[in-house]
Design a protein around this motif. Structure first.
Motif, PDB file in Angstrom:
ATOM      1  N   ARG A 119       0.817  -1.221   0.000  1.00 43.07           N
ATOM      2  CA  ARG A 119       0.000   0.000   0.000  1.00 43.07           C
ATOM      3  C   ARG A 119       0.846   1.265   0.000  1.00 43.07           C
ATOM      4  O   ARG A 119       0.381   2.349  -0.341  1.00 43.07           O
ATOM      5  N   GLY A 120       2.127   1.142   0.371  1.00 40.68           N
ATOM      6  CA  GLY A 120       3.008   2.298   0.416  1.00 40.68           C
ATOM      7  C   GLY A 120       2.947   3.016   1.753  1.00 40.68           C
ATOM      8  O   GLY A 120       2.045   2.771   2.564  1.00 40.68           O
ATOM      9  N   VAL A 121       3.923   3.884   1.998  1.00 38.09           N
ATOM     10  CA  VAL A 121       3.977   4.629   3.257  1.00 38.09           C
ATOM     11  C   VAL A 121       3.910   6.117   2.961  1.00 38.09           C
ATOM     12  O   VAL A 121       4.400   6.598   1.941  1.00 38.09           O
ATOM     13  N   SER A 122       3.303   6.850   3.883  1.00 35.66           N
ATOM     14  CA  SER A 122       3.219   8.311   3.750  1.00 35.66           C
ATOM     15  C   SER A 122       4.556   8.929   4.149  1.00 35.66           C
ATOM     16  O   SER A 122       5.421   8.264   4.733  1.00 35.66           O
ATOM     17  N   GLU A 123       4.685  10.211   3.875  1.00 37.10           N
ATOM     18  CA  GLU A 123       5.910  10.922   4.255  1.00 37.10           C
ATOM     19  C   GLU A 123       6.096  10.901   5.771  1.00 37.10           C
ATOM     20  O   GLU A 123       7.204  10.684   6.271  1.00 37.10           O
ATOM     21  N   ALA A 124       5.007  11.089   6.506  1.00 39.95           N
ATOM     22  CA  ALA A 124       5.086  11.100   7.973  1.00 39.95           C
ATOM     23  C   ALA A 124       5.475   9.724   8.514  1.00 39.95           C
ATOM     24  O   ALA A 124       6.276   9.620   9.452  1.00 39.95           O
ATOM     25  N   GLU A 125       4.907   8.668   7.918  1.00 44.44           N
ATOM     26  CA  GLU A 125       5.238   7.304   8.364  1.00 44.44           C
ATOM     27  C   GLU A 125       6.697   6.982   8.091  1.00 44.44           C
ATOM     28  O   GLU A 125       7.384   6.377   8.919  1.00 44.44           O
ATOM     29  N   MET A 126       7.183   7.399   6.919  1.00 44.07           N
ATOM     30  CA  MET A 126       8.580   7.144   6.569  1.00 44.07           C
ATOM     31  C   MET A 126       9.512   7.894   7.527  1.00 44.07           C
ATOM     32  O   MET A 126      10.520   7.345   7.990  1.00 44.07           O
ATOM     33  N   LYS A 127       9.175   9.156   7.852  1.00 39.53           N
ATOM     34  CA  LYS A 127      10.009   9.934   8.765  1.00 39.53           C
ATOM     35  C   LYS A 127      10.050   9.299  10.151  1.00 39.53           C
ATOM     36  O   LYS A 127      11.092   9.303  10.825  1.00 39.53           O
ATOM     37  N   SER A 128       8.928   8.739  10.589  1.00 42.94           N
ATOM     38  CA  SER A 128       8.876   8.084  11.898  1.00 42.94           C
ATOM     39  C   SER A 128       9.779   6.852  11.935  1.00 42.94           C
ATOM     40  O   SER A 128      10.495   6.619  12.911  1.00 42.94           O
ATOM     41  N   ARG A 154      11.156  -0.160  18.767  1.00 48.48           N
ATOM     42  CA  ARG A 154      10.222   0.865  18.296  1.00 48.48           C
ATOM     43  C   ARG A 154      10.027   0.761  16.782  1.00 48.48           C
ATOM     44  O   ARG A 154       8.912   0.864  16.284  1.00 48.48           O
ATOM     45  N   PHE A 155      11.118   0.533  16.065  1.00 55.98           N
ATOM     46  CA  PHE A 155      11.031   0.389  14.606  1.00 55.98           C
ATOM     47  C   PHE A 155      10.132  -0.787  14.235  1.00 55.98           C
ATOM     48  O   PHE A 155       9.235  -0.669  13.401  1.00 55.98           O
ATOM     49  N   HIS A 156      10.373  -1.926  14.871  1.00 52.71           N
ATOM     50  CA  HIS A 156       9.581  -3.124  14.576  1.00 52.71           C
ATOM     51  C   HIS A 156       8.110  -2.903  14.919  1.00 52.71           C
ATOM     52  O   HIS A 156       7.219  -3.316  14.166  1.00 52.71           O
ATOM     53  N   ALA A 157       7.846  -2.271  16.061  1.00 51.16           N
ATOM     54  CA  ALA A 157       6.462  -2.024  16.477  1.00 51.16           C
ATOM     55  C   ALA A 157       5.752  -1.106  15.481  1.00 51.16           C
ATOM     56  O   ALA A 157       4.579  -1.325  15.147  1.00 51.16           O
ATOM     57  N   GLN A 158       6.447  -0.085  15.004  1.00 56.73           N
ATOM     58  CA  GLN A 158       5.849   0.839  14.030  1.00 56.73           C
ATOM     59  C   GLN A 158       5.541   0.113  12.723  1.00 56.73           C
ATOM     60  O   GLN A 158       4.478   0.321  12.127  1.00 56.73           O
ATOM     61  N   LEU A 159       6.477  -0.724  12.283  1.00 61.83           N
ATOM     62  CA  LEU A 159       6.272  -1.465  11.037  1.00 61.83           C
ATOM     63  C   LEU A 159       5.028  -2.342  11.136  1.00 61.83           C
ATOM     64  O   LEU A 159       4.164  -2.328  10.244  1.00 61.83           O
ATOM     65  N   VAL A 160       4.931  -3.108  12.205  1.00 53.57           N
ATOM     66  CA  VAL A 160       3.793  -4.008  12.378  1.00 53.57           C
ATOM     67  C   VAL A 160       2.494  -3.224  12.500  1.00 53.57           C
ATOM     68  O   VAL A 160       1.462  -3.604  11.935  1.00 53.57           O
ATOM     69  N   SER A 161       2.531  -2.108  13.222  1.00 53.02           N
ATOM     70  CA  SER A 161       1.342  -1.279  13.386  1.00 53.02           C
ATOM     71  C   SER A 161       0.836  -0.750  12.041  1.00 53.02           C
ATOM     72  O   SER A 161      -0.377  -0.660  11.812  1.00 53.02           O
TER      73      SER A 161
END
Length: 239
Positions: A119-128, A154-161
């Protein structure tokens, strides 16, 4: 409006007191559970440790009832064994346990990476995500492995979320908590995890390019390497 009769007000007050008392008890039991679990997962209570109910209550600064409830909850999760009049014993962690945990994490997190890339990632998601990698790099530069582990989680949790799959997120969170214990046990014994940071950078590139299969493969290989490193260390230590 007429005021309530005295008897009715008394009954209502008693009911309110029961509700408040129950809420306080639940809150204390939850606090006891969270703190005891943290002590176990961070290996401050290592495998084989014994803790009497009275000792645990004193350590937590609360009464025995919420402490007992917390111990029972930890027993259902397979972290401790409760023995009559002997309190709880922290159960050992075997290399087989860790291998199985990582097999589950590898499979599910790879699916998450695939779905997020699709689905792709937004600019904000990529920055996070990039902020988490920056924190990992800074931690390694300062030789602060605990900070590195926190940023990596934190990186892994964000990816899964970002997968937005609630069932997948719930199962992954359960196994991440358990794997954290093995990770912290071996953190200072493994080589400096520079490759892990670069794996995450490569994953972000795949997410941005919406290359779902590449994202899945990168994350799969990343988790497989982590599993191999930790399991081999545990076996060398005799777990």
């Amino acid at each position: 409006m007429a005021s309530q009769p005295r008897a009715a007000r008394s009954v209502q007050k008693d009911a309110d007191n029961v509700i408040v008392s129950t809420q306080e008890k639940v809150s204390q039991a939850e606090r006891a559970y969270i703190e005891l679990k943290r002590l176990i997962l961070d290996n401050e209570l290592p495998a084989g440790s014994h803790l009497l109910e009275a000792e645990a209550s004193e350590r937590l600064g609360m009464s025995r009832t919420p402490t007992r409830e917390a111990m029972l909850r930890l027993q259902t999760e397979g972290l401790v064994e409760i023995r009559s009049r002997h309190g709880m014993r922290v159960l050992p962690l075997s290399s087989r346990d860790v291998r199985e945990m990582y097999e589950v994490l590898t499979g599910l997190e790879s699916i998450a990476a695939y779905e997020v890339a699709k689905r792709g990632v937004s600019e904000a998601e990529m920055k996070s995500l990039r902020a988490a990698i920056d924190a990992m790099d800074s931690a390694l530069a300062a030789d602060d492995l605990a900070a590195w582990a926190k940023a990596d989680e934190r990186f892994h949790a964000q990816l899964v979320s970002l997968s937005e799959n609630q069932r997948l997120i719930a199962v992954v969170n359960q196994f991440v908590e358990q794997a954290h214990r093995a990770r912290m046990l071996t953190l200072k014994l493994r080589p400096k995890p520079l490759q892990s940071n670069r794996d995450h950078e490569a994953l972000i590139d795949a997410l941005v390019q919406k290359d779902a299969e590449r994202a899945r493969q990168i994350h799969h290989d990343h988790r497989e390497r982590a599993k191999k490193t930790i399991v081999e260390l545990l076996e060398r230590l005799g777990f």
